[in-house]
Design an enzyme around this catalytic site. Sequence first.
Site, mmCIF file in Angstrom:
data_model
loop_
_atom_site.group_PDB
_atom_site.id
_atom_site.type_symbol
_atom_site.label_atom_id
_atom_site.label_comp_id
_atom_site.label_asym_id
_atom_site.label_seq_id
_atom_site.Cartn_x
_atom_site.Cartn_y
_atom_site.Cartn_z
ATOM 1 N N HIS A 104 0.827 -1.204 0.000
ATOM 2 C CA HIS A 104 0.000 0.000 0.000
ATOM 3 C C HIS A 104 0.860 1.254 0.000
ATOM 4 O O HIS A 104 1.988 1.235 0.474
ATOM 5 C CB HIS A 104 -0.949 0.001 1.197
ATOM 6 C CG HIS A 104 -0.290 -0.276 2.500
ATOM 7 N ND1 HIS A 104 -0.041 -1.566 2.931
ATOM 8 C CD2 HIS A 104 0.180 0.535 3.461
ATOM 9 C CE1 HIS A 104 0.549 -1.525 4.119
ATOM 10 N NE2 HIS A 104 0.702 -0.263 4.468
ATOM 11 N N GLY A 105 0.279 2.312 -0.476
ATOM 12 C CA GLY A 105 1.010 3.569 -0.498
ATOM 13 C C GLY A 105 0.047 4.740 -0.385
ATOM 14 O O GLY A 105 -1.076 4.694 -0.859
#
Lengths: 471, 150
Positions: free
Chosen positions: B67-68
């Site tokens: 995730h970012g």
Amino acid sequence: MKRIVAITSCSTGIAHTYMAAEALEVAAKEIGHEIKVETQGSIGAENVLSKEDIEQADAVVIAASTTVDKSRFKGKRLLEVDVNEAIQDGESLLERSFDAPIYQKGSDTGEKVNSEKQGKEGKSSFQEVYSHLMTGVSYMIPFVVAGGLLIALSFAFGGINAEGELASSLKELGDIAMTLMWPALGGYVAFSIASRPGLVPGMVAGMLASSMDAGFLGSMVGGFLAGYTIVILRKWIRLPKNFSGLLPILILPLLSVLISGLIFIYVIGGPLIALNDGLTGWLNGLTGINSILLGLILGGMMAIDLAGPIGKAAYFFGVASLTNLSQGEVSTVMAAVMVAGMVPPLAMALSSTIIGKDRYTLEQREAGKSAWVLGFSFISEGAIPFAVADPIRVLPSVTVGAAITGALSMLFGTGIAVPHGGFFVFFIPGAVEGVLLYVLALAVGVAVSGILVTVLKKPIHTSVETDSRVQ
Amino acid sequence: MGLENLMSDALICLDLQVDDKTGAIHELADLMEADQRLKSKRKYIKAVMKREAESTTGIGMGVAIPHGKSKGVREPSLAFGRSQAGIAYDSLDGKPVNLMFLIAVPESSNDTHLKILSQLSRKLMHEEVRQKLLQMQTKDELYEILGDEG
């Protein structure tokens, strides 16, 4: 059942925080504990722990890859690990938290990364050994309870030879459960030391101890041997990356069973058998004044720190005496230990709900009601709310009564076939020998402690009581 | 649980072709880009890789959730990729990854979306959810499985 509070947190606060929280909740359910998890994610803190939550908790788990403010948890058993550890193995994390060191404010400032490691190193080796032992025993006890009760029932239905179809079936079930207590003890001592790989050599060692008649002591030492064997093997074996998958599935199980098993058979087995026989002989030979003295001491130990380390030591001693019996026998030592452990909560219940109501706040009288139930269930912790509020008067009072009860139980020669269950096993035929005298021993101790603490405590003034009600 | 706000059929791939971590992340990010959900794929991937560098998001049990949070994200999104063969991912338990959720969150995101993601994360910890995800045949089932209350 114990209560745990936890905080989970990760660097982005999007996913791991919540996975860890869920993993801990699932794990707690699985092993029958109650948990409340505060999530500190990018939404902010949710399910925030209240002051009461923290007060009532037996342990605190912090699974975080960020720095979490721990000031709320001063004086609590606190285990701090990386967030991934909670996701990977919530159960062992929760088990370990009960033996975690007590958090003191300011003992760490900002050093976070290896706090788990530091915590472990900070523990004295004695505490560490003790916590492994506790894990093993706590897994073993349910087996002994189930096995002991089933065997007792089989004798009740079918006489001393367990004759008849139902009786022999009960006996068979009981025997199986009893036999499994050894691998459970050895296996989970090793599990506590070396986590999953410890289970195989530990269980084998426990079984070995059983077949060699090395008993409680043997299984226990076997478990430690197996656990530390894994630790050493893991340190020494270095495999090329492609083969690393073989380590947990082939190499560790094979080598650890081989090494710890052979050491057990050829080196330490003999002395352990001798030691075990010696202990059993000594216990069986204990008569008259000596046995009463033993009951007095063990009984006092059960109350003096309310299921703390001293009480647990006395309890282990009782369980050990029980496991060394041949079938159909009952243990007088276990009987004294259990009945003495029931005294503190019952005495406080007696004092706070019947004979000395005016000496307690409303909350304490409520706690007294549940102390009745806890006492009858042999959960000594039921007296803790009272002991915390007024240790100087409460602890000596309950210790005196518990010691008297322990001594009386030995004097009467009452015996018991199971290590737990409190009042509820009194009614199971065959579980308790001399049940009426056993109840008498309990009643005398409860009365002595109850009256003692009532006399020592002063009535509280009405105004004080109103205050506490407002709070 | 309002999953449709975060994903569409265009963001689901039931049969990932690549077998390595970087490749899989790129493949799912491509889906996001094609669905107009990213402003800058480069910036977003950089944020994801930075997070991976801190510690792997391969949480074990065949699941990974890279995730970012980045300015390169237009709207909060979730892409799902599955690989029966498994993707090499340096997971915590060393096993290959079969189920991969790529999460994209803009720098400023409202709590509703984060809540949905937190519920998703919780669901993934349950064995039966993972089994269903491995066995499902159609994209529609994904919404059902993750939408189940409980």
